[in-house]
Motif scaffolding. Structure first.
Motif, PDB file in Angstrom:
ATOM      1  N   GLU A  91      25.325  31.575  30.744  1.00 10.39           N
ATOM      2  CA  GLU A  91      24.272  33.031  30.798  1.00 10.39           C
ATOM      3  C   GLU A  91      25.355  34.228  30.567  1.00 10.39           C
ATOM      4  OE1 GLU A  91      24.273  30.851  33.353  1.00 10.39           O
ATOM      5  OE2 GLU A  91      24.414  31.959  35.040  1.00 10.39           O
ATOM      6  N   VAL A  92      26.595  34.077  31.293  1.00  9.49           N
ATOM      7  CA  VAL A  92      27.508  35.021  31.432  1.00  9.49           C
ATOM      8  C   VAL A  92      28.273  35.094  29.944  1.00  9.49           C
ATOM      9  CG1 VAL A  92      29.569  36.113  32.596  1.00  9.49           C
ATOM     10  CG2 VAL A  92      27.708  34.779  33.834  1.00  9.49           C
ATOM     11  N   GLN A  93      28.325  36.271  29.315  1.00  5.23           N
ATOM     12  CA  GLN A  93      28.713  36.327  28.102  1.00  5.23           C
ATOM     13  C   GLN A  93      30.102  35.856  27.920  1.00  5.23           C
ATOM     14  OE1 GLN A  93      29.348  39.994  26.179  1.00  5.23           O
ATOM     15  NE2 GLN A  93      28.651  39.211  24.287  1.00  5.23           N
ATOM     16  N   GLY A 104      31.074  39.894  42.015  1.00  3.85           N
ATOM     17  CA  GLY A 104      32.175  39.993  41.167  1.00  3.85           C
ATOM     18  C   GLY A 104      32.264  41.598  40.815  1.00  3.85           C
ATOM     19  N   TYR A 105      30.870  41.907  40.225  1.00  6.68           N
ATOM     20  CA  TYR A 105      30.866  43.315  39.611  1.00  6.68           C
ATOM     21  C   TYR A 105      30.797  44.219  40.976  1.00  6.68           C
ATOM     22  CZ  TYR A 105      28.848  47.124  36.772  1.00  6.68           C
ATOM     23  OH  TYR A 105      28.971  48.363  36.340  1.00  6.68           O
ATOM     24  N   GLY A 106      30.269  43.985  41.706  1.00  6.06           N
ATOM     25  CA  GLY A 106      30.165  44.865  43.065  1.00  6.06           C
ATOM     26  C   GLY A 106      31.450  45.112  43.696  1.00  6.06           C
ATOM     27  N   SER A 107      32.362  43.981  43.693  1.00 12.64           N
ATOM     28  CA  SER A 107      33.739  44.361  44.282  1.00 12.64           C
ATOM     29  C   SER A 107      34.626  45.122  43.322  1.00 12.64           C
ATOM     30  CB  SER A 107      34.223  43.036  44.743  1.00 12.64           C
ATOM     31  OG  SER A 107      34.632  42.220  43.838  1.00 12.64           O
ATOM     32  N   LEU A 108      34.372  44.769  42.055  1.00 18.55           N
ATOM     33  CA  LEU A 108      35.118  45.767  40.874  1.00 18.55           C
ATOM     34  C   LEU A 108      34.658  47.361  41.099  1.00 18.55           C
ATOM     35  CD1 LEU A 108      34.650  44.394  37.511  1.00 18.55           C
ATOM     36  CD2 LEU A 108      36.939  44.839  38.547  1.00 18.55           C
ATOM     37  N   VAL A 109      33.712  47.408  41.388  1.00 19.55           N
ATOM     38  CA  VAL A 109      33.097  49.027  41.391  1.00 19.55           C
ATOM     39  C   VAL A 109      33.705  49.353  42.780  1.00 19.55           C
ATOM     40  CG1 VAL A 109      31.106  50.357  41.695  1.00 19.55           C
ATOM     41  CG2 VAL A 109      30.955  48.797  40.038  1.00 19.55           C
ATOM     42  N   ASN A 119      33.188  44.517  30.583  1.00 18.72           N
ATOM     43  CA  ASN A 119      32.715  43.949  31.746  1.00 18.72           C
ATOM     44  C   ASN A 119      32.532  42.414  31.662  1.00 18.72           C
ATOM     45  OD1 ASN A 119      31.376  42.944  34.155  1.00 18.72           O
ATOM     46  ND2 ASN A 119      29.832  44.513  34.003  1.00 18.72           N
ATOM     47  N   PRO A 120      33.265  41.632  32.381  1.00 19.39           N
ATOM     48  CA  PRO A 120      33.339  40.179  32.210  1.00 19.39           C
ATOM     49  C   PRO A 120      31.984  39.470  32.546  1.00 19.39           C
ATOM     50  CG  PRO A 120      34.698  40.613  34.162  1.00 19.39           C
ATOM     51  CD  PRO A 120      34.252  41.932  33.442  1.00 19.39           C
ATOM     52  N   PHE A 121      31.193  40.309  33.424  1.00 18.83           N
ATOM     53  CA  PHE A 121      30.021  39.648  34.204  1.00 18.83           C
ATOM     54  C   PHE A 121      28.613  40.031  33.371  1.00 18.83           C
ATOM     55  CE2 PHE A 121      32.944  40.466  37.408  1.00 18.83           C
ATOM     56  CZ  PHE A 121      33.154  39.294  38.037  1.00 18.83           C
TER      57      PHE A 121
END
Lengths: 172, 689, 187
Positions: free
Chosen positions: B67-69, B6-11, B145-147
């Motif tokens: 574990e994801v905030q 998810g984070y990668g595709s955000l970037v 960052n949601p991740f």
């Protein structure tokens, strides 16, 4: 005469005595009623409705569910029982907790801006619109004849159909 | 490794959209089509990429990856599946991703259309949409960052980070904190996406407006191209506002639907300028007037959208609806500042070129009435804006916090709203170009008689409130005029083509969707006005403490307290539920169950009213307090809200009207212009003489 | 119609310079206001090391205490309210700490009662046998100086009138209180 007078005054004293006792009874009786019935929840809420407590922002005091607000309502009740008027109670709250307890800022000092600004801007808007409309008057006489061109074709169709219709109805 | 995906595709989305901006700028500067086409394709990519991100978040939410905030903050194991999915927009980070995702979707949709005649606008539309998207992406990646996940360091310390610090272990909390109970309501599940849809889709008309402003195109193409967007954006915003009111009515438990709270105002302001825009664009289309004014309005609307989002999320103004404070405030502030200044600068630059092509010809013409309509909308906007911002000014200059509450708004905007209702009754009958009192009077007298009859009926039936008399008379005029317009058109069709009345009505509407869809919306506004007048002017209430068997009475209703029970529910609530029987004039009307829910995970109580709804009124009961041990007595607050349901009926009708007005006509959309093929051959964006 | 076209250039004058300047001035003014509001919202409570503006507390007994007069002493400002459950956790510890320092004369405790009603407040003070001066936060002026975000919060001001330390939320042990005060005393 003297005697009569004396008897009368004795009678009078007795009367006054009874009236006094009666009044005292009435008052204490009234007090009992007052403790039960006055002020009712509705009377308290009528004042609370116009107050805002900083603990629950933007929710009027009468419906705010927090403990702090419940205490404020109890305070209003206390003051009402003590015979305070609505304005006195509101003034007390302002002194205790600041202007923010009122539903709108009191009209003084800078706060005048709240009330002056919207009408001033609105009047400004009216002036702008007026200036725009004034342009019309200059040219309207000449243009009015042929300004139909831009009108909705469909609407015109309907108008025409209606005219025909109305004439028919008139004839029949 | 869903978070990394998810984070990668955000970037990657961020990089792609920055590329789109750069490529579009180059294409525009060098007048080369291939760069613009490349930018367009890049913008097309953002949607699938962000969809990946959104899917990752949703899977994490549903799988309870605490574990994801973000997952930890907004969900808990007791929440049902649909709430876990919709928790996507339940918190700051997720809702920003959702915003960006919608922005990408709309950007994609807009670049997929045929651009043949308007290729010169394309690079700027891409730039404006991408800049907005980039801004949101940077905010998400840098601050929200949601991740990010919880980690234990080898030293024993704990921290939240996106990537694993050296030698650290993931922490898996047993359960999450759960969504704010206030947000666990069906209205709250649809309300934010509707509002966001409305907000984000207003970016598109703005992008086109700016494109026209920057390229210096003076025609009304940008308005024609975005007409439907504007209408759809407006519809979503309206639905969002109505659902928000419904949520407040159902969940906040204070007997009202609208509190003039800063956050409500933040969503209402773009609606006001958007509604003004919706009307005033018609003048430009029909008469070539008000080009500058329309630019100003579209810039206002976009600015108010961003400003509203800023207000809700930065903590500048405190409110029940506000998100928790975060670091995005300054970032947002810079973006707002830049977009305001740039828009204003371009507007001033093109000011002289944007002069009207026509001229107003009559005081009673449709365009003059629209001008007055705009004046009233902007008047309301100024009042709302001023009331929202004034507490800040007061604190800045006097150090004194103040409340600007309903009495201020009601007394200042009330007359303006009545003015708008009146215009709604007159304007549809006036003609473009010119009308006279005579032509107007001829069309108006039948509906006017209807309204007068209503006024007399109201007076006879004992209504003495001046506000209600004026409001209802004026609203009924608007309704009668609208119905009369339908009737006239239907009758004309019927007489001319012999169609039966229903077919005539259907064809009339279908043939002229924009006009009659608009009328349906007008009718819906009348419905809402009736509801608002009902609750604002005729609401009554009473409160009292009653023992079982005792009753309270209000407005003919008698409410009898039967019993009260306190119990735990499997989804983590403690419920105190009262049973009340309701009767009116001795007739039994069933039971109502006002309750208080206490959520253990978030330690928050909620007051859920018991409501009995009918066309004419609502009986609305709140459980205020009760005896904990004996449950022998309880305090109830009872509201009688006349006509309130008309507000919600109006909401439904508004959606119907918007659909009619915005439904695309397939035959008109196809315009065969071979220039695109030509341009592809020459490779030029614009063929300059 | 032909008339209107010839008229137009006259009606549509160039935008005057003052209008442009005014437009930008209004915009910048608005942005300044927002920026200021944002700074206020983001800065949080008074920072450690900052000078605390002087204020005056009128106690429930009617006594007026000015912080100006207390320079040279350590001041412990505790915000509380009778409706605040967490405040009750620390009430006894605060009172114990006060009794511990009372005789030294170097430490002053001030209880500031935030958005509370007097009846309930007096009951609270009685219940926890609090003896240090307490008073209502009239017009929420004191809480605005400290920019508190809730109750309980405690601020310790050093002998020079600067903020030495602060505690958001309740104290758990008396040791926590005394160590904060001691470090302010030893500065």
């Amino acid at each position: 005469m003297n005697y009569k007078n004396k008897a009368f005054s004795r009678y009078k004293i007795r009367l006054i005595f009874f009236v006094l006792i009666f009044l005292l009874l009435m008052i204490s009786f009234n007090n009992v009623i007052a403790q039960n019935d006055f002020p009712t929840d509705d009377q308290v809420n009528a004042i609370a409705k116009e107050l805002y407590c900083p603990v629950c922002e933007n929710i009027p005091l009468d419906v705010c569910p927090t403990q702090a607000c419940a205490q404020w309502r109890a305070l209003i009740k206390e003051k009402m029982t003590a015979g305070w008027t609505k304005d006195e109670i509101k003034q007390y709250f302002v002194e205790q907790y600041g202007d923010r307890v009122l539903a709108q800022p009191p009209a003084r000092g800078l706060n005048w801006l709240v009330y002056i600004m919207p009408p001033v801007v609105f009047v400004g808007g009216i002036v702008v619109v007026y200036l725009n409309l004034k342009k019309i008057k200059k040219s309207s006489e000449k243009v009015i004849q042929d300004s139909n061109i831009n009108n909705d074709k469909y609407l015109k169709e309907i108008e025409e159909a209606l005219n025909v219709l109305n004439k028919k109805e008139d004839l029949s | 490794m869903l978070p990394n995906l998810g984070y990668g595709s955000l970037v990657i989305t961020l990089i792609v959209s920055i590329y789109a901006i750069v490529s579009a700028v180059i294409g525009e500067r060098k007048n080369l089509y291939k760069y613009v086409e490349s930018a367009r394709l890049a913008l097309l990519l953002t949607f699938p990429l962000l969809t990946l991100t959104v899917i990752s978040i949703v899977i994490l939410l549903v799988n309870q990856n605490y574990e994801v905030q973000y997952v930890y903050n907004v969900t808990s194991s007791t929440m049902p599946l649909y709430l876990k999915v919709t928790a996507l927009w339940g918190g700051q980070a997720g809702s920003l991703v959702f915003w960006a995702w919608l922005m990408a979707a709309f950007g994609t949709a807009v670049t997929l259309r045929k651009w043949d005649r308007d290729l010169d606008l394309l690079p700027w539309v891409i730039i404006v949409s991408s800049v907005t998207l980039v801004f949101f992406l940077i905010m998400i990646i840098a601050f929200e960052n949601p991740f990010i996940r919880f980690w234990t360091l080898p030293s024993g310390g704990e921290l939240v980070a996106m990537f694993a610090p050296a030698g650290s272990q993931l922490i898996h909390p047993f359960d999450g904190r759960g969504l704010n109970p206030l947000l666990r309501h069906p209205g709250m599940i649809i309300h934010p996406p509707m509002l966001y849809l409305g907000f984000v889709s207003f970016v598109i008309p703005y992008a086109f407006g700016m494109a026209a402003l920057i390229t210096g195109r003076k025609d009304d193409r940008w308005i024609r191209l975005t007409r439907r967007w504007t209408l759809v954006a407006w519809m979503f915003l309206s639905i969002g506002l109505i659902l928000g009111s419904r949520w407040a009515y159902d969940v906040l438990g204070w007997g009202g639907y609208w509190a003039w709270d800063p956050v409500e105002n933040a969503a209402f302001m773009p609606w006001l300028s958007g509604t003004a825009f919706l009307h005033s664009v018609m003048i430009q289309e029909k008469r070539g007037l008000f080009k500058r004014w329309n630019m100003i309005l579209v810039i206002f609307t976009y600015s108010l959208v961003i400003f509203g989002t800023f207000l809700t999320r930065s903590g500048v103004l405190s409110s029940v609806h506000a998100f928790a404070q975060s670091a995005i405030g300054p970032m947002f502030f810079i973006f707002i500042g830049l977009s305001f200044i740039i828009s204003l600068a371009f507007l001033i630059k093109r000011w002289d070129e944007l002069r009207s092509e026509g001229i107003m010809t009559s005081l009673l013409s449709r365009e003059s009435l629209f001008l007055i309509n705009n004046l009233l909308f902007i008047g309301i906007l100024v009042v709302v804006f001023w009331g929202t911002v004034y507490p800040l000014i007061s604190e800045l200059f006097t150090g004194q916090k103040v409340t600007v509450g309903p009495p201020f708004y009601n007394s200042t905007t009330g007359p303006l709203f009545v003015g708008l209702l009146l215009l709604m009754g007159i304007a549809p009958l006036s003609a473009w170009g010119h009308s006279t009192w005579k032509t107007l009077g001829k069309a108006l007298w039948i509906p006017a008689i209807g309204s007068l009859i209503l006024l007399v009926v109201l007076l006879v039936s004992g209504v003495r409130s001046i506000g209600a008399l004026i409001g209802l008379t004026v609203a009924s005029l608007a309704a009668f005029v609208t119905i009369y317009e339908f009737w006239r058109g239907m009758k004309a069709r019927h007489k001319r083509s012999g169609e039966n009345y229903l077919v005539a009505l259907w064809k009339l509407t279908v043939r002229n969707r924009r006009r009659y869809g608009g009328y349906v919306i007008h009718l819906s506004v009348v419905f809402m006005a009736i509801g608002i007048i009902g609750i604002e002017l005729f609401q009554t209430e009473t409160q009292g403490r009653i023992a079982p068997g005792e009753s309270l009475s209000l407005a003919g209703y008698t409410v009898t307290f039967k019993n009260l029970a306190e119990f735990d529910v499997a989804d983590g609530r403690n419920v105190a539920r009262a049973v009340l029987s309701v009767s009116k004039n001795g007739k039994d009307l069933g039971e109502l169950y006002p309750r208080r829910d206490f959520y253990y995970d978030s330690q928050q109580p909620m007051t859920i009213p018991g409501v009995r709804s009918t066309v004419e009124d609502d009986l609305y009961i709140i459980l205020v307090n009760w005896e904990q041990i004996s449950s022998m007595g309880a305090t109830f607050k009872v509201f009688h809200n006349p006509l309130i349901n008309w507000l919600w009926y109006g909401g439904f009708l508004l959606v119907v009207g918007s659909f009619i007005a915005a439904w695309p006509d397939p035959e008109k959309e196809i315009e065969l212009v071979p220039s695109r093929i030509l341009r592809k051959e020459t490779g030029k964006l614009v063929s300059k003489p | 119609m032909e008339n209107s076209h010839t008229d137009e250039p006259k009606n549509q004058k160039k935008l005057p310079r003052w209008v442009i300047i005014a437009a930008f001035a209004v915009l910048l003014g608005f942005l300044t206001l927002m920026g200021w509001g944002l700074r206020n919202a983001q800065q949080g409570p008074v920072q450690v090391g900052q000078k605390v503006p002087a204020f005056e507390l009128t106690t429930f007994d009617g006594e007026k205490i000015k912080t100006d007069d207390l320079i040279g002493k350590v001041i412990v400002v505790n915000f509380w309210a009778s409706w605040c459950k967490p405040c009750e956790q620390e009430a006894a510890e605060l009172e114990d700490a006060w009794r511990y320092y009372k005789d030294s004369g170097e430490v002053v405790f001030l209880g500031v009662d935030y958005v509370d009603t007097e009846t309930e407040a007096m009951r609270y003070l009685e219940k926890f046998e609090i003896t240090y001066p307490n008073g209502p936060d009239l017009r929420t002026a004191i809480s605005q100086i400290f920019r508190i975000s809730g109750v309980p919060e405690t601020y310790i001001i050093d002998k020079n009138g600067k903020l030495a330390s602060r505690k958001i939320g309740p104290f758990v042990t008396i040791g926590e209180i005394t160590s904060m005060i001691d470090s302010a005393l030893n500065q």
